[in-house]
Design an enzyme around this catalytic site. Structure first.
Site, PDB file in Angstrom:
ATOM      1  N   ALA A   6       0.977  -1.835  -0.153  1.00 16.35           N
ATOM      2  CA  ALA A   6      -0.084  -0.323  -0.005  1.00 16.35           C
ATOM      3  C   ALA A   6       1.162   1.463   0.220  1.00 16.35           C
ATOM      4  O   ALA A   6       1.834   1.448   0.272  1.00 16.35           O
ATOM      5  CB  ALA A   6      -0.669  -0.274   1.423  1.00 16.35           C
ATOM      6  N   GLY A  56       0.565  -4.972   0.793  1.00 14.37           N
ATOM      7  CA  GLY A  56      -0.200  -4.738   0.576  1.00 14.37           C
ATOM      8  C   GLY A  56      -0.259  -5.245  -0.848  1.00 14.37           C
ATOM      9  O   GLY A  56      -1.059  -6.702  -2.094  1.00 14.37           O
ATOM     10  N   GLU A 105      -0.355  -9.051  -0.618  1.00 13.32           N
ATOM     11  CA  GLU A 105      -1.674  -9.594   0.157  1.00 13.32           C
ATOM     12  C   GLU A 105      -2.944  -9.962  -1.361  1.00 13.32           C
ATOM     13  O   GLU A 105      -3.599 -10.130  -0.989  1.00 13.32           O
ATOM     14  CB  GLU A 105      -2.340  -8.527   0.923  1.00 13.32           C
ATOM     15  N   GLU A 144       4.465  -4.815   7.068  1.00 13.28           N
ATOM     16  CA  GLU A 144       3.774  -3.892   7.821  1.00 13.28           C
ATOM     17  C   GLU A 144       3.854  -3.367   9.362  1.00 13.28           C
ATOM     18  O   GLU A 144       4.295  -2.131   9.400  1.00 13.28           O
ATOM     19  CB  GLU A 144       2.432  -3.981   7.768  1.00 13.28           C
TER      20      GLU A 144
HETATM   21  N1  CAA Z   1       4.489   3.033  -0.693  1.00 18.11           N
HETATM   22  C1  CAA Z   1       4.821   4.570  -1.711  1.00 18.11           C
HETATM   23  N2  CAA Z   1       5.632   4.133  -2.126  1.00 18.11           N
HETATM   24  C2  CAA Z   1       7.084   3.591  -2.358  1.00 18.11           C
HETATM   25  C3  CAA Z   1       6.425   2.316  -1.849  1.00 18.11           C
HETATM   26  C4  CAA Z   1       5.145   2.185  -1.059  1.00 18.11           C
HETATM   27  N3  CAA Z   1       4.680   0.866  -0.283  1.00 18.11           N
HETATM   28  N4  CAA Z   1       7.713   1.344  -2.305  1.00 18.11           N
HETATM   29  C5  CAA Z   1       8.081   1.834  -2.631  1.00 18.11           C
HETATM   30  N5  CAA Z   1       7.872   3.053  -3.100  1.00 18.11           N
HETATM   31  C6  CAA Z   1       8.838   4.158  -3.546  1.00 18.11           C
HETATM   32  C7  CAA Z   1      10.082   4.988  -3.176  1.00 18.11           C
HETATM   33  O1  CAA Z   1       9.808   5.387  -2.367  1.00 18.11           O
HETATM   34  C8  CAA Z   1      11.132   4.705  -4.234  1.00 18.11           C
HETATM   35  O2  CAA Z   1       9.934   6.086  -4.312  1.00 18.11           O
HETATM   36  P1  CAA Z   1      11.148   7.803  -4.837  1.00 18.11           P
HETATM   37  O3  CAA Z   1      12.296   7.203  -5.759  1.00 18.11           O
HETATM   38  O4  CAA Z   1      10.666   8.590  -5.163  1.00 18.11           O
HETATM   39  O5  CAA Z   1      11.980   8.081  -3.444  1.00 18.11           O
HETATM   40  C9  CAA Z   1      10.582   4.327  -4.899  1.00 18.11           C
HETATM   41  O6  CAA Z   1       9.184   3.648  -5.189  1.00 18.11           O
HETATM   42  C10 CAA Z   1      11.067   2.934  -5.216  1.00 18.11           C
HETATM   43  O7  CAA Z   1      11.926   2.776  -4.511  1.00 18.11           O
HETATM   44  P2  CAA Z   1      13.903   2.472  -3.255  1.00 18.11           P
HETATM   45  O8  CAA Z   1      14.561   3.503  -3.556  1.00 18.11           O
HETATM   46  O9  CAA Z   1      13.331   1.767  -2.087  1.00 18.11           O
HETATM   47  O10 CAA Z   1      13.611   1.200  -4.281  1.00 18.11           O
HETATM   48  P3  CAA Z   1      14.589  -0.215  -3.646  1.00 18.11           P
HETATM   49  O11 CAA Z   1      15.212  -0.665  -4.416  1.00 18.11           O
HETATM   50  O12 CAA Z   1      15.980   1.260  -3.056  1.00 18.11           O
HETATM   51  O13 CAA Z   1      13.957  -0.571  -2.658  1.00 18.11           O
HETATM   52  C11 CAA Z   1      12.060  -2.065  -1.821  1.00 18.11           C
HETATM   53  C12 CAA Z   1      12.825  -1.907  -2.796  1.00 18.11           C
HETATM   54  C13 CAA Z   1      12.474  -2.959  -0.412  1.00 18.11           C
HETATM   55  C14 CAA Z   1      10.815  -2.655  -2.250  1.00 18.11           C
HETATM   56  C15 CAA Z   1      11.853  -1.122  -0.588  1.00 18.11           C
HETATM   57  O14 CAA Z   1      11.036   0.138  -2.167  1.00 18.11           O
HETATM   58  C16 CAA Z   1      10.502  -0.997   0.518  1.00 18.11           C
HETATM   59  O15 CAA Z   1      10.906  -1.162   1.515  1.00 18.11           O
HETATM   60  N6  CAA Z   1       9.456   0.304  -0.094  1.00 18.11           N
HETATM   61  C17 CAA Z   1       8.685  -0.426   0.642  1.00 18.11           C
HETATM   62  C18 CAA Z   1       7.905  -2.089   1.188  1.00 18.11           C
HETATM   63  C19 CAA Z   1       6.419  -1.666   2.176  1.00 18.11           C
HETATM   64  O16 CAA Z   1       7.206  -1.521   3.184  1.00 18.11           O
HETATM   65  N7  CAA Z   1       5.587  -1.984   1.643  1.00 18.11           N
HETATM   66  C20 CAA Z   1       4.313  -2.951   3.225  1.00 18.11           C
HETATM   67  C21 CAA Z   1       3.613  -1.087   2.462  1.00 18.11           C
HETATM   68  S1  CAA Z   1       2.453  -1.207   3.615  1.00 18.11           S
HETATM   69  C22 CAA Z   1       0.682  -1.893   4.065  1.00 18.11           C
HETATM   70  O17 CAA Z   1       1.138  -2.535   2.972  1.00 18.11           O
HETATM   71  C23 CAA Z   1      -0.109  -2.553   4.492  1.00 18.11           C
HETATM   72  C24 CAA Z   1      -0.972  -2.518   3.733  1.00 18.11           C
HETATM   73  O18 CAA Z   1      -1.326  -4.033   4.271  1.00 18.11           O
HETATM   74  C25 CAA Z   1      -2.351  -2.205   3.714  1.00 18.11           C
END
Ligand code: CAA
Length: 260
Positions: free
Chosen positions: A66, A111, A114, A134
């Protein structure tokens, strides 16, 4: 509805839904969820579509979760509403009459994991990574992860993934039964297309009833579920497809199913 974050492509009887915000690793914000909901509700009405493939645009991600930027400032009520929208999308996938195959082409986190869990079948590329991170963000999964993950991989393994937030690779996902198969990245979509075509060649009524019976039956105790299956089995016999399927077998030819 105009689609900005999702692409809907049709290849004969197979629809391909692509979540296409690669700059944000296809993260699910409000608009993307609304578009996904629209796509699956629309496809559910389309009788000529027999199977759906769901995948992520770009090279890196299926869906990285998400959208954290979108969620950051939400209050409790808004968080619950956002969760409900996510759940509506997952339900639309589960309730679609067509089987949905997740072609997991990279990160499937939070998400995104999921979303894949709501699909009937998950096929992963060698580069796919799964996780429910999360708890790293101070929240719990909100689109069904606490419920569907234990039902798919078992409670112990699910709890480990949910409590540690660990990311696992495709080989580990295969080992724990989270995915059906792992293929080379450049073969992922074709593998899913072959599987989808195999499904669309069968009787559409049988496929729809099969999906419905698995999904509804899994919510029941085994005695009721078996009774329910018997009723659903009976329903097949009201179809022309059943007559054609059995006639074709006895006449040693391929059936020509009409979905009636
Ligand atoms: N939401 C918003 N933006 C996201 C995102 C997310 N879940 N995941 C990645 N992005 C964005 C980053 O912010 C980045 O944007 P910018 O270029 O503007 O800075 C872009 O995508 C590329 O990401 P990274 O630079 O971080 O890429 P990376 O290769 O270094 O890392 C990754 C990849 C490991 C997937 C890392 O992006 C990450 O950890 N993302 C978050 C994963 C996460 O925590 N997901 C769970 C979200 S909470 C949820 O989903 C709740 C639910 O159950 C409903």
């Amino acid at each position: 509805m105009e689609l900005h974050n999702v692409r809907l492509e049709k290849e004969g009887a197979v629809a391909v839904v692509v979540i296409d915000r690669p700059k944000a690793l296809n993260a699910l914000n409000y608009d993307t969820l609304k578009e996904l909901l629209y796509c699956f509700k629309t496809l559910a009405q389309e009788k000529e579509i027999g199977a759906i493939i769901l995948t992520g645009g770009g090279e890196k991600a299926f869906v990285a979760g998400a959208d954290i930027s979108y969620m950051q400032e939400l209050n409790g009520l808004e968080g619950a509403e956002f969760g409900a929208l996510g759940h509506a999308v997952m339900a639309a996938i589960e309730d679609a009459p067509q089987p949905v195959i997740a072609a997991v082409n990279g990160f499937a986190l939070g998400g995104g994991c999921e979303l894949s869990l709501a699909c009937d079948i998950r096929v992963a590329s060698e580069t796919a990574k799964f996780g429910q991170p999360e708890v790293n963000l101070g929240v719990i999964p909100g689109f069904g992860g606490t419920q569907r993950l234990p039902r798919i991989v078992g409670k112990g393994i699910a709890c480990e993934l949910l409590y540690t937030g660990d990311m696992i690779d495709a080989a580990e996902a295969l080992r724990i039964g989270l995915v059906n198969k792992v293929v080379a990245t450049d073969e992922l979509l074709d593998t899913c297309r072959v599987m989808a075509s195999k499904i669309t060649a069968k009787g559409p009524i049988a496929i729809r009833l099969c999906k419905e019976t698995v999904n509804n039956g899994m919510q029941m105790d085994i005695t009721r579920a078996n009774r329910y299956e018997a009723t659903q089995f009976g329903q097949c016999f009201a179809s022309e497809d059943q007559k054609e399927g059995m006639k074709a077998f006895l006449e040693k030819r391929k059936p020509s199913f009409q979905g009636k």
